[in-house]
Scaffold this motif. Structure first.
Motif, PDB file in Angstrom:
ATOM      1  N   LEU A  13      32.191  58.443  96.475  1.00 19.16           N
ATOM      2  CA  LEU A  13      32.468  56.968  97.709  1.00 19.16           C
ATOM      3  C   LEU A  13      32.811  55.276  97.150  1.00 19.16           C
ATOM      4  N   ALA A  14      31.473  55.584  95.850  1.00 21.79           N
ATOM      5  CA  ALA A  14      31.904  55.089  95.033  1.00 21.79           C
ATOM      6  C   ALA A  14      33.344  54.553  94.357  1.00 21.79           C
ATOM      7  N   HIS A  15      34.258  55.540  94.331  1.00 20.71           N
ATOM      8  CA  HIS A  15      35.692  55.125  93.975  1.00 20.71           C
ATOM      9  C   HIS A  15      36.116  54.847  94.680  1.00 20.71           C
ATOM     10  N   ILE A  16      35.940  55.352  96.167  1.00 20.28           N
ATOM     11  CA  ILE A  16      36.665  54.880  96.958  1.00 20.28           C
ATOM     12  C   ILE A  16      36.922  53.781  97.504  1.00 20.28           C
ATOM     13  N   VAL A  17      35.721  53.332  97.581  1.00 19.93           N
ATOM     14  CA  VAL A  17      35.106  51.976  98.697  1.00 19.93           C
ATOM     15  C   VAL A  17      35.742  50.678  97.296  1.00 19.93           C
ATOM     16  N   GLN A  18      35.056  50.344  96.277  1.00 25.63           N
ATOM     17  CA  GLN A  18      35.767  49.618  95.168  1.00 25.63           C
ATOM     18  C   GLN A  18      37.434  49.429  95.068  1.00 25.63           C
ATOM     19  N   ALA A  19      37.839  50.945  95.261  1.00 25.65           N
ATOM     20  CA  ALA A  19      39.349  50.789  94.928  1.00 25.65           C
ATOM     21  C   ALA A  19      40.163  49.888  95.772  1.00 25.65           C
TER      22      ALA A  19
ATOM     23  N   GLY B 232      35.379  57.561  88.095  1.00 24.82           N
ATOM     24  CA  GLY B 232      36.931  58.360  87.665  1.00 24.82           C
ATOM     25  C   GLY B 232      36.700  58.780  86.383  1.00 24.82           C
ATOM     26  N   LEU B 233      36.062  58.887  85.396  1.00 29.73           N
ATOM     27  CA  LEU B 233      36.027  59.574  85.046  1.00 29.73           C
ATOM     28  C   LEU B 233      34.904  60.668  84.346  1.00 29.73           C
ATOM     29  N   LEU B 234      33.833  60.159  85.793  1.00 25.54           N
ATOM     30  CA  LEU B 234      32.972  60.984  86.256  1.00 25.54           C
ATOM     31  C   LEU B 234      33.132  62.261  87.052  1.00 25.54           C
ATOM     32  N   LEU B 235      33.951  61.642  88.152  1.00 25.59           N
ATOM     33  CA  LEU B 235      34.929  62.711  88.915  1.00 25.59           C
ATOM     34  C   LEU B 235      35.634  64.052  88.490  1.00 25.59           C
ATOM     35  N   LEU B 236      36.652  63.093  86.903  1.00 28.01           N
ATOM     36  CA  LEU B 236      37.078  64.083  86.290  1.00 28.01           C
ATOM     37  C   LEU B 236      36.538  65.205  85.356  1.00 28.01           C
ATOM     38  N   GLY B 237      35.202  65.105  85.093  1.00 26.87           N
ATOM     39  CA  GLY B 237      34.209  65.936  84.799  1.00 26.87           C
ATOM     40  C   GLY B 237      33.938  66.322  85.735  1.00 26.87           C
ATOM     41  N   PHE B 238      33.368  66.573  87.253  1.00 27.55           N
ATOM     42  CA  PHE B 238      33.575  67.423  87.604  1.00 27.55           C
ATOM     43  C   PHE B 238      34.490  68.123  88.407  1.00 27.55           C
ATOM     44  N   LEU B 239      35.889  67.451  88.449  1.00 28.24           N
ATOM     45  CA  LEU B 239      37.430  68.558  88.211  1.00 28.24           C
ATOM     46  C   LEU B 239      36.998  69.824  87.678  1.00 28.24           C
TER      47      LEU B 239
END
Lengths: 219, 267
Positions: free
Chosen positions: A74-80, A23-30
């Motif tokens: 994918l990693a974030h969504i599948v795990q969620a 999630g934090l890595l995705l936030l960095g992307f945003l």
């Protein structure tokens, strides 16, 4: 090494570590994505933005970066989904009355819903600007402006970004707690900052569809 | 001057979960109680109801209780959707009927979590907590009776923090309140309490790994940081303890070495 990683990320704490890190890595992307997109406002004909898009897409490593980014999502969504299913299975008989004790919030309760809305939004967004007509993508600024003049696109973007803001307002502070950052002195501030970052990001992204829709309507 | 509202006691309608055994399907049963004294505790109210049930040849409502002074962790119950009832930092045994108005309807359910199976009516099996404690919630070396206080100085702030966590009575309200039925606050309190003190610190890593592993085996849900546990805890254990457990677990995972004598990986 693999067995150790499996044990770490297979544990209940490891699962939330996984959610927090991805999630934090995705936030960095945003944050980076917002910064580059704000180039749309730098000139009237969109030359700066088009130039940037052109330079960026000409790098040989970009497809790899895209793959990594897709993998992160994918990693974030599948795990969620996995964790949500496990959590639901941990209480087969629901309570007859469940008013809450004052801990959970609208944002914490709706992570799966807001996450799903963001995912639908992402699919629309990719269909428009990543996998759309190749010729149109050559002049990205014009494509973006044209898309944002459509009322339905504006509505979809505002809905998607609102869901993103709610998702992040819980997600950021939740990730910090998961990483062990919690202290009476700074946690209240971090929680407020999480909400502020979430709202500012969403407002920053929303500024583009709103501006180009409004300027399209006033033409 | 009008008579006090409670002169004749309260009229209470009680909706209680009845379930004859672990595999039986349960249902709510409604009882109308007349003249409930506002000075009664919630459990005393159930005692009175049980006496009348037994008097009419019906089976009494099973519920857990022991000390009845809020320190043992035996009582449970989810009252109107609140673990241990509506009062903050109060166990069910310390909840009094004066908190209810005349004519109130109260819904009583057992703690609900698959890791806490219902034994009968409102009694649930919380032995999962015992197994988690047995996995590492202790200090291995028996050091005899209490040492002379000045021989092992513990700073006041540290002692306070350890005590805040040692206040956990292991009642399971955190699990009952958690939307995911997660036991993280309980385990975090135990790991924190022992880790913060010099006697428990040497085993902090093996304890964190073993207790989290034991917790995961019991079928509790995962923590998603709703913080319902901290809000429901009758002893006010803070959710910052969960953050400490996360740190402890990560630290222990990063420091842990493969068991001695095991073949190196890839060999």
């Amino acid at each position: 090494m693999m067995a150790w990683l499996q044990k770490l990320f297979g544990s209940s704490i490891g699962k939330k570590l996984w959610m927090a890190l991805t999630g934090l890595l995705l936030l960095g992307f945003l944050v980076v994505h917002l910064a580059e997109n704000l180039l749309l406002f730098s000139d009237r004909d969109g030359a700066a933005f088009d130039g940037y898009v052109h330079t960026l897409t000409s790098f040989a490593w970009i497809p790899l970066a895209e793959l990594v980014l897709a993998g992160l999502f994918l990693a974030h969504i599948v795990q969620a989904i996995r964790v949500s299913l496990q959590n639901r299975a941990a209480r087969s008989t629901p309570y007859a009355l469940n008013p809450g004790h004052g801990g959970r919030t609208l944002a914490s309760k709706s992570m799966l819903v807001t996450g799903s809305i963001v995912l639908l939004f992402l699919i629309l967004h990719l269909a428009q600007f990543r996998f759309g007509d190749a010729a149109a993508r050559e002049r990205m600024a014009a494509l973006v402006r044209g898309e944002f003049e459509k009322p339905l696109v504006l509505a979809a973007y505002l809905l998607g970004l609102m869901a993103l803001a709610i998702h992040l307002s819980h997600g950021i502070q939740s990730a910090l707690q998961t990483l062990g950052l919690s202290h009476p002195r700074y946690t209240p501030l971090l929680q407020k900052l999480s909400v502020l970052i979430a709202v500012l990001l969403a407002l920053g992204f929303a500024s583009m569809p709103v501006y180009f829709f409004a300027s399209g309507a006033s033409r | 001057m009008s008579a006090p509202t409670h002169a004749k006691g309260l009229r209470i309608t009680l909706r209680v979960w009845r379930q004859s055994g672990p595999s039986a399907s349960g249902a709510f049963e409604t009882h109308a109680l007349e003249s409930v004294s506002p000075d009664m505790s919630f459990l005393e109210m159930l005692d009175v109801l049980n006496e009348s049930l037994v008097g009419t040849g019906k089976s009494p409502i099973s519920f857990d209780h022991d000390c009845r002074e809020g320190i043992c962790g035996a009582c449970s119950l989810v009252i109107d959707g609140h673990a241990h009832g509506p009062d903050a930092e109060t166990t069910t045994c310390q909840l009094h009927m004066r908190h209810y108005r005349d004519g109130a309807t109260i819904t009583v359910e057992p703690f609900r979590a698959n890791a806490f199976p219902v034994v009968r009516d409102l009694v649930v099996d919380r032995s999962a907590f015992d197994r988690i404690i047995a996995a590492g919630g202790f200090i291995s070396v028996n050091t005899g009776s209490a040492p002379e206080a000045n021989s092992l100085p513990v700073g006041k702030p540290l002692a306070d923090e350890a005590m805040d966590n040692a206040a956990c009575i292991g009642c399971g309200a955190c699990v009952a309140a958690c939307p995911n039925a997660s036991a993280m606050l309980f385990v975090a309190a135990k790991i924190s309490h022992l880790k913060l003190l010099p006697q428990g610190a040497p085993e902090r890593e093996s304890r964190a790994l073993a207790m989290v592993e034991a917790m995961d085996k019991e079928g509790f849900g995962n923590c998603t940081n709703h913080y319902e546990c901290g809000a429901a805890c009758p002893k006010g254990i803070p959710v910052s303890s969960i953050a400490r457990m996360n740190r402890e677990f990560l630290r222990a995972s990063l420091k842990s070495s493969p068991p001695r004598g095991a073949a190196p990986e890839g060999a």
